[in-house]
Design a protein around this motif. Structure first.
Motif, PDB file in Angstrom:
ATOM      1  N   ASP A  71       5.329  -2.404  -3.739  1.00 57.22           N
ATOM      2  CA  ASP A  71       5.182  -2.547  -2.283  1.00 57.22           C
ATOM      3  C   ASP A  71       6.510  -2.834  -1.587  1.00 57.22           C
ATOM      4  OD1 ASP A  71       5.737  -5.230  -2.842  1.00 57.22           O
ATOM      5  OD2 ASP A  71       3.790  -5.979  -2.170  1.00 57.22           O
ATOM      6  N   GLU A 114       8.548  -5.463  -2.203  1.00 48.49           N
ATOM      7  CA  GLU A 114       8.961  -6.864  -2.248  1.00 48.49           C
ATOM      8  C   GLU A 114      10.019  -7.061  -3.336  1.00 48.49           C
ATOM      9  OE1 GLU A 114       7.221 -11.298  -3.332  1.00 48.49           O
ATOM     10  OE2 GLU A 114       5.812  -9.641  -3.114  1.00 48.49           O
ATOM     11  N   GLN A 115      11.175  -7.587  -2.952  1.00 51.69           N
ATOM     12  CA  GLN A 115      12.264  -7.835  -3.894  1.00 51.69           C
ATOM     13  C   GLN A 115      11.928  -9.068  -4.721  1.00 51.69           C
ATOM     14  OE1 GLN A 115      14.892  -5.600  -3.717  1.00 51.69           O
ATOM     15  NE2 GLN A 115      15.656  -6.433  -5.632  1.00 51.69           N
ATOM     16  N   ALA A 118      12.257  -4.460  -7.483  1.00 51.74           N
ATOM     17  CA  ALA A 118      11.327  -4.609  -6.360  1.00 51.74           C
ATOM     18  C   ALA A 118       9.970  -4.102  -6.809  1.00 51.74           C
ATOM     19  CB  ALA A 118      11.823  -3.826  -5.147  1.00 51.74           C
TER      20      ALA A 118
END
Length: 142
Positions: free
Chosen positions: A129, A131-132, A126
């Motif tokens: 931030d 986000e994956q 990830a």
């Protein structure tokens, strides 16, 4: 893994840090060039731009740079002037620029680096931030 990979990196940049982390998540330890401290020679910069299939203008960074002050938004400026500006002010070189056996690419967004890695991701990843980008099986999340 012994794979010849270079990242032109700015440790203050989240995109650059994320790209570096994804390279390492593939078990590749790249050559890290902090280009603000050690900018590439002019000939190498020109070669990297060409190998990436870009123009000097496409590599120019505007945000947080002397882009406006130097009048670099003038689209009539020739490529040599833009390269000269990047040499005089390396902060104008956008990042991260990554070189691998699969090519050269400006990795914005950072997950663009996955296209340059000749090895699979070892596990989930990830971005800073949250986000994956890569799932637990090492596959890119679309």
């Amino acid at each position: 893994m012994a794979v010849d990979t270079v990242i032109y990196h700015n440790p203050e940049c989240g995109t650059s840090r994320n790209a570096l982390a994804m390279i390492r998540n593939a078990d590749i330890e790249p050559h890290v060039v902090e280009y603000l401290k050690t900018p590439p020679l002019r000939a190498l910069l020109v070669q990297l731009i060409e190998r990436a299939g870009m123009t000097p203008r496409e590599l120019l960074r505007e945000k947080g740079t002397p882009y406006v002050d130097r009048g670099l938004g003038d689209t009539s400026l020739p490529d040599d002037v833009l390269v000269d500006a990047m040499m005089a002010h390396p902060i104008l070189i956008n990042r991260p620029l990554v070189v691998s056996p699969l090519g050269v690419k400006l990795c914005r967004p950072s997950e663009a680096v996955l296209d340059l890695l000749p090895a699979d991701q070892l596990g989930a990843f990830a971005k800073e931030d949250g986000e994956q980008v890569v799932d637990v099986s090492g596959q890119r999340v679309v």
